[in-house]
Motif scaffolding. Structure first.
Motif, PDB file in Angstrom:
ATOM      1  N   LEU A  11       7.658   1.669  -4.762  1.00 42.32           N
ATOM      2  CA  LEU A  11       7.683   1.007  -3.493  1.00 42.32           C
ATOM      3  C   LEU A  11       6.584  -0.299  -3.498  1.00 42.32           C
ATOM      4  O   LEU A  11       5.674  -0.143  -4.082  1.00 42.32           O
ATOM      5  N   PHE A  12       7.194  -1.651  -3.002  1.00 46.76           N
ATOM      6  CA  PHE A  12       6.481  -2.348  -3.322  1.00 46.76           C
ATOM      7  C   PHE A  12       6.457  -3.568  -2.146  1.00 46.76           C
ATOM      8  O   PHE A  12       7.750  -3.598  -1.486  1.00 46.76           O
ATOM      9  N   GLY A  13       5.372  -4.490  -1.701  1.00 46.66           N
ATOM     10  CA  GLY A  13       5.729  -5.579  -0.819  1.00 46.66           C
ATOM     11  C   GLY A  13       4.097  -6.249  -0.847  1.00 46.66           C
ATOM     12  O   GLY A  13       3.243  -5.728  -1.233  1.00 46.66           O
ATOM     13  N   GLY A  16       0.991  -6.641   5.016  1.00 44.12           N
ATOM     14  CA  GLY A  16       1.346  -5.445   5.532  1.00 44.12           C
ATOM     15  C   GLY A  16       2.138  -4.461   4.760  1.00 44.12           C
ATOM     16  O   GLY A  16       2.260  -3.228   4.684  1.00 44.12           O
ATOM     17  N   GLY A  17       3.189  -5.152   4.198  1.00 39.99           N
ATOM     18  CA  GLY A  17       4.273  -4.555   3.333  1.00 39.99           C
ATOM     19  C   GLY A  17       3.631  -4.026   1.953  1.00 39.99           C
ATOM     20  O   GLY A  17       4.211  -3.475   0.992  1.00 39.99           O
ATOM     21  N   ALA A  18       2.351  -4.065   1.811  1.00 37.78           N
ATOM     22  CA  ALA A  18       1.548  -3.513   0.671  1.00 37.78           C
ATOM     23  C   ALA A  18       1.047  -2.128   0.859  1.00 37.78           C
ATOM     24  O   ALA A  18       0.928  -1.265   0.325  1.00 37.78           O
ATOM     25  N   THR A  19       0.472  -2.224   2.029  1.00 33.63           N
ATOM     26  CA  THR A  19       0.037  -0.880   2.535  1.00 33.63           C
ATOM     27  C   THR A  19       0.576   0.192   2.997  1.00 33.63           C
ATOM     28  O   THR A  19       0.804   1.391   2.763  1.00 33.63           O
ATOM     29  N   GLU A  20       1.989  -0.110   3.331  1.00 36.13           N
ATOM     30  CA  GLU A  20       3.187   0.852   3.695  1.00 36.13           C
ATOM     31  C   GLU A  20       3.762   1.511   2.711  1.00 36.13           C
ATOM     32  O   GLU A  20       3.687   2.687   2.869  1.00 36.13           O
ATOM     33  N   PRO A  21       3.968   0.894   1.445  1.00 39.76           N
ATOM     34  CA  PRO A  21       4.035   1.614   0.130  1.00 39.76           C
ATOM     35  C   PRO A  21       2.998   2.665  -0.104  1.00 39.76           C
ATOM     36  O   PRO A  21       3.107   3.756  -0.634  1.00 39.76           O
ATOM     37  N   ALA A  22       1.728   2.263   0.141  1.00 36.60           N
ATOM     38  CA  ALA A  22       0.806   3.223  -0.360  1.00 36.60           C
ATOM     39  C   ALA A  22       0.710   4.637   0.465  1.00 36.60           C
ATOM     40  O   ALA A  22       0.492   5.354  -0.002  1.00 36.60           O
ATOM     41  N   HIS A  23       0.890   4.176   1.744  1.00 36.91           N
ATOM     42  CA  HIS A  23       1.011   5.246   2.927  1.00 36.91           C
ATOM     43  C   HIS A  23       2.346   6.084   2.532  1.00 36.91           C
ATOM     44  O   HIS A  23       1.943   7.227   2.470  1.00 36.91           O
ATOM     45  N   LEU A  24       3.244   5.689   2.141  1.00 30.24           N
ATOM     46  CA  LEU A  24       4.546   6.543   1.880  1.00 30.24           C
ATOM     47  C   LEU A  24       4.514   7.135   0.791  1.00 30.24           C
ATOM     48  O   LEU A  24       4.919   8.419   0.506  1.00 30.24           O
ATOM     49  N   ALA A  25       3.687   6.933  -0.324  1.00 29.51           N
ATOM     50  CA  ALA A  25       3.668   7.196  -1.625  1.00 29.51           C
ATOM     51  C   ALA A  25       2.760   8.628  -1.350  1.00 29.51           C
ATOM     52  O   ALA A  25       2.944   9.352  -2.083  1.00 29.51           O
ATOM     53  N   ILE A 138       7.418   1.581   9.193  1.00 30.73           N
ATOM     54  CA  ILE A 138       6.790   2.704   8.896  1.00 30.73           C
ATOM     55  C   ILE A 138       7.436   4.063   9.417  1.00 30.73           C
ATOM     56  O   ILE A 138       7.375   4.963   8.888  1.00 30.73           O
ATOM     57  N   THR A 139       8.000   3.746  10.468  1.00 31.36           N
ATOM     58  CA  THR A 139       8.797   4.900  11.349  1.00 31.36           C
ATOM     59  C   THR A 139      10.028   5.084  10.341  1.00 31.36           C
ATOM     60  O   THR A 139      10.276   6.390  10.190  1.00 31.36           O
ATOM     61  N   LEU A 140      10.496   4.178  10.014  1.00 28.53           N
ATOM     62  CA  LEU A 140      11.838   4.089   8.944  1.00 28.53           C
ATOM     63  C   LEU A 140      11.337   5.086   7.608  1.00 28.53           C
ATOM     64  O   LEU A 140      11.955   5.859   7.177  1.00 28.53           O
ATOM     65  N   GLY A 141      10.264   4.889   7.145  1.00 29.44           N
ATOM     66  CA  GLY A 141       9.631   5.450   6.046  1.00 29.44           C
ATOM     67  C   GLY A 141       9.409   6.758   6.207  1.00 29.44           C
ATOM     68  O   GLY A 141       9.500   7.719   5.425  1.00 29.44           O
ATOM     69  N   HIS A 142       9.314   7.122   7.367  1.00 25.86           N
ATOM     70  CA  HIS A 142       8.744   8.502   7.616  1.00 25.86           C
ATOM     71  C   HIS A 142      10.256   9.502   7.975  1.00 25.86           C
ATOM     72  O   HIS A 142      10.286  10.723   7.546  1.00 25.86           O
ATOM     73  N   VAL A 143      11.295   8.791   8.108  1.00 26.12           N
ATOM     74  CA  VAL A 143      12.633   9.612   8.004  1.00 26.12           C
ATOM     75  C   VAL A 143      13.178  10.042   6.692  1.00 26.12           C
ATOM     76  O   VAL A 143      13.238  11.371   6.842  1.00 26.12           O
TER      77      VAL A 143
END
Length: 198
Positions: A11-13, A16-25, A138-143
């Protein structure tokens, strides 16, 4: 299916798109809601040594492409995140993922930008407000986090099938249980003595 076959998520961005991958990983490697085995996922904007090395030696636009080439294998999944869909380093990361045979997914916003036409599976948030796009991402990532956990744990959580014929209880044994206590000791009366007057 990719995780079941031993593949991983990259995951990469940026921003803000850099912290979302860290959260989801972290949801994959740790857990989302339920205890389970860890799942392989890498956020490519968290290793400061990699970031500064690549940016210094090759340029910021190569930041994700180099890491995808290093870690990606055919059958892995690459999730690229860009609110505008036009971040050059994200687009180059997707190019590298496609070359390496990864399945490519893009999360973007607005009209999708270049990213939407570059990935196999684009998800475009129909908004031009960066905050709303990031909240949707981030909601999409939780799916997938939830769906994957439910799929992996479905068998573990289902009750075991009861046997058709319950085994008959074994007949009781008519044996005397062994004594657990030793025989009481013989006691001898202690001589009495007059109480002292104090």
């Amino acid at each position: 299916l990719a995780l079941r076959d031993g593949r991983k998520w990259l995951l990469f961005g940026t921003g803000g798109g850099a912290t979302e991958p860290a959260h989801l990983a972290a949801e994959f490697v740790g857990r989302y809601k339920r205890d389970r085995a860890p799942l392989p996922a890498l956020a490519l904007a968290t290793d400061i040594a990699d970031i500064t090395c690549i940016a210094n030696d090759y340029g910021f636009e190569e930041l994700f492409a180099r890491q995808v080439q290093a870690h990606g294998q055919k059958g892995d999944i690459a999730i690229a995140i860009s609110t505008s869909g036009n971040s050059p380093n994200v687009l180059k990361g997707v190019d590298a993922a496609r070359t390496c045979g990864l399945t490519t997914i893009g999360w973007t916003g607005g009209t999708g930008g270049k990213l939407a036409g570059l990935v196999e599976h684009p998800f475009v948030v129909p908004s031009i407000v960066t905050a709303r796009i990031q909240e949707s991402h981030i909601t999409l990532g939780h799916v997938p986090c939830e769906l994957i956990e439910e799929h992996l744990l479905a068998k573990a959580s289902s009750p075991a099938a009861a046997p058709r014929h319950a085994p008959e209880p074994s007949p009781p044994h008519h044996r005397h249980a062994p004594a657990l206590c030793s025989a009481p000791e013989t006691t001898h009366p202690r001589p009495t003595r007059p109480l002292s007057r104090t």
